[in-house]
Design an enzyme around this catalytic site. Sequence first.
Site, PDB file in Angstrom:
ATOM      1  N   GLU A 214       0.817  -1.229   0.000  1.00 35.35           N
ATOM      2  CA  GLU A 214       0.000   0.000   0.000  1.00 35.35           C
ATOM      3  C   GLU A 214       0.847   1.275   0.000  1.00 35.35           C
ATOM      4  OE1 GLU A 214      -2.734  -0.417   3.271  1.00 35.35           O
ATOM      5  OE2 GLU A 214      -3.718  -2.158   2.377  1.00 35.35           O
ATOM      6  N   ASN A 255       2.501  -4.874  -3.322  1.00 38.23           N
ATOM      7  CA  ASN A 255       1.104  -5.260  -3.086  1.00 38.23           C
ATOM      8  C   ASN A 255       0.260  -4.002  -2.883  1.00 38.23           C
ATOM      9  OD1 ASN A 255      -0.750  -7.444  -2.641  1.00 38.23           O
ATOM     10  ND2 ASN A 255      -0.741  -6.993  -0.450  1.00 38.23           N
ATOM     11  N   HIS A 291      -9.799  -6.538  -2.176  1.00 39.65           N
ATOM     12  CA  HIS A 291     -10.850  -6.390  -1.161  1.00 39.65           C
ATOM     13  C   HIS A 291     -12.011  -5.670  -1.844  1.00 39.65           C
ATOM     14  CE1 HIS A 291      -8.361  -7.782   2.111  1.00 39.65           C
ATOM     15  NE2 HIS A 291      -7.412  -6.944   1.754  1.00 39.65           N
ATOM     16  N   GLU A 319      -5.389 -10.943  -1.628  1.00 37.04           N
ATOM     17  CA  GLU A 319      -6.160 -10.791  -0.375  1.00 37.04           C
ATOM     18  C   GLU A 319      -7.658 -10.743  -0.645  1.00 37.04           C
ATOM     19  OE1 GLU A 319      -4.874  -7.524   2.085  1.00 37.04           O
ATOM     20  OE2 GLU A 319      -2.761  -7.807   1.577  1.00 37.04           O
ATOM     21  N   ASP A 321     -11.507 -10.718  -0.798  1.00 40.28           N
ATOM     22  CA  ASP A 321     -12.780 -10.947  -0.126  1.00 40.28           C
ATOM     23  C   ASP A 321     -13.801 -10.022  -0.763  1.00 40.28           C
ATOM     24  OD1 ASP A 321     -12.088  -8.500   1.115  1.00 40.28           O
ATOM     25  OD2 ASP A 321     -11.510  -9.478   2.989  1.00 40.28           O
TER      26      ASP A 321
HETATM   27  C1  XIL Z   1      -5.665  -6.824   8.276  1.00 42.94           C
HETATM   28  C2  XIL Z   1      -5.957  -8.037   9.147  1.00 42.94           C
HETATM   29  O1  XIL Z   1      -6.826  -8.878   8.447  1.00 42.94           O
HETATM   30  C3  XIL Z   1      -6.558  -7.600  10.442  1.00 42.94           C
HETATM   31  O2  XIL Z   1      -6.719  -8.722  11.307  1.00 42.94           O
HETATM   32  C4  XIL Z   1      -5.681  -6.548  11.110  1.00 42.94           C
HETATM   33  O3  XIL Z   1      -6.318  -6.071  12.257  1.00 42.94           O
HETATM   34  C5  XIL Z   1      -5.401  -5.391  10.162  1.00 42.94           C
HETATM   35  O4  XIL Z   1      -4.845  -5.901   8.958  1.00 42.94           O
HETATM   36  N1  XIL Z   1      -4.628  -5.004   3.654  1.00 42.94           N
HETATM   37  C6  XIL Z   1      -3.549  -5.739   4.094  1.00 42.94           C
HETATM   38  C7  XIL Z   1      -3.696  -6.649   5.235  1.00 42.94           C
HETATM   39  O5  XIL Z   1      -2.496  -5.724   3.431  1.00 42.94           O
HETATM   40  O6  XIL Z   1      -2.512  -6.779   5.972  1.00 42.94           O
HETATM   41  C8  XIL Z   1      -4.814  -6.223   6.136  1.00 42.94           C
HETATM   42  O7  XIL Z   1      -4.993  -7.226   7.132  1.00 42.94           O
HETATM   43  C9  XIL Z   1      -6.077  -6.001   5.348  1.00 42.94           C
HETATM   44  C10 XIL Z   1      -5.874  -4.902   4.335  1.00 42.94           C
END
Ligand code: XIL
Length: 413
Positions: A214, A255, A291, A319, A321
Site C-alpha cells: 500500500e 502489493n 478487497h 487478499e 474478499d
Molecule cells: C488486516 C488483518 O486482516 C486484520 O486482522 C488486522 O487487524 C489489520 O490488517 N490489507 C492488508 C492486510 O495488506 O494486511 C490487512 O490485514 C487487510 C488490508
Amino acid sequence: MAENVRTDVAAGPASAGAAPADGTPPPAARRRPGRGSVTLLVVLLLAVVAGAGAATIHARQSPAAGPPSGPPWTPTASPSTGPTPTGTGLRSLAPANLRIGSAVEMKLLDADPRFRDTFTTNFNALTAENAMKWRNLEPTRGGYNWAPSDQLVEFGQAHGQAVYGHTLVWHTAVPSWIDESWDTETIRDLLRNHVSTVVGRYRGKVWAWDVVNEVLDEQGGLRDTIWLRKLGPGYIADAFRWAHEADPNARLFINEYGTEGRTRKADGLFRLVRELRAVGVPVHGVGFQSHLRWDRTPDDTTGNLRRFADLGVSVAITEMDVRITLQVTTEKLQRQERLYRHMLRACLTVPTCESFTVWGFSDATSWINTTYPDHGAACVFDADLEPKPAYDALVETLRERRGRVDVPSPGSG
Ligand code: XIL
C-alpha cells in the site's frame, strides 16, 4: 522516477485520505490522524522529495541497468514439501502454475480442527494474516516474537502449503517504538535491518514476499508515510534490494489495493513498477489485494493484469474478499459469487498469475466483520464453514480451466 509518478508524488498530500476508488470509507487502520495541521509541512517536504527527481526512486545503490534479476517461479521451486491432501478441495483442482491460498492466523488453526481441515483441504498456500507484520514481530526494540510466524511456516511446510510472506514495509504496521523524530540514517538502518532479518530468517522457506504494501495514495502518487517522509521515494527500491540480498530466490512483490481494475491508482502503480523494473530493481510480481464490495466490479481486470504481466512481472490476487452490506440476501450472495468468479477467471487468463489468495475463508472470523461497520459475509465459506455460492464458483471456474487446457494431475501442489 517517471515524470508522471513524480508529479503525483507532489500531488499526494492533497488527495491523501480520500476514500478508496470503490467509494467506501477506508478501514480505520488506514486513516491517518491530524492531517490538517501538518499538510503544509508535508507539501513542502514532498516538493523537495519530488524535486530530487528521477534519481531518487533508485537512490543509494546504483543498480545495474536492465531487467531485474531473480529466477522465474515454478511450482517445483516452491519450498513446500509436505504431503498434499487429495480429494475435491480447491487445491486439488488448481493448475500446476497457480497457488490457491488463504490468509490465516495460527490461533484459529489451533482452536478448531474443522477449520484446520477446511484450510488444509482447500489451500496449497498460506499468508500470515498478521503474524509477520513488523509491529507484531518486534513489539519492543530488539524484542522479537517469532513464535506465531515460525509456527505458520512450519504448518505450511507440514501440509504442502507454500508460505507467502506478508509484509515487510507497511505504514500501518510500524512498531510503536519507532520515533519519527530520529535521524534519517537511524530510521534507514532500522528498516534495512528489519528487512534483512525477517527475510533472512525465512530464507528458502517463504516463496514470496510482499516487500512493500500500500505505498500509493488514491491518485496513484506515493502515499505519505514515515518512510517517504524520512527516506524519500528511494525507500521502495532499497527495500526490494535488501530483500533480494537476504534471499535471492524469494519472489518479491509490490502489493496494493484499489488497483484491480483500470483506476487512476492502478495507472500510478503501473508507472511505478515500470520505472522500478527499468532501473533494475528486483520487483518480480505485483499483488492485487482485491478487497471488493458486492456491488462493484473492477473495470477490465483481465486487461489490467495483462498490462502488468507485459512488463515482465508476475501478478497475483493476494487478499480477496467480497464484503456485503448487511443484511445478506440471495441476490447479494449471487453478486458476490460473480465477483469471485470474475477475479479467478482473470487470474487464470493471465499465464503469469502465480497465486489466488483469499483474505480468510470463514465468515465467522473475517477481518471485515470488525473493520467495516455493517458489512460482513465476505468469504467463500459461511460462519458454519459450509461452502457458499462463491465457493462453488471457484470450483466451477477451476474445473472449466481444467477442461480447456492440459494440466497436471490433481493435487500437484
Ligand atoms: C488486516 C488483518 O486482516 C486484520 O486482522 C488486522 O487487524 C489489520 O490488517 N490489507 C492488508 C492486510 O495488506 O494486511 C490487512 O490485514 C487487510 C488490508
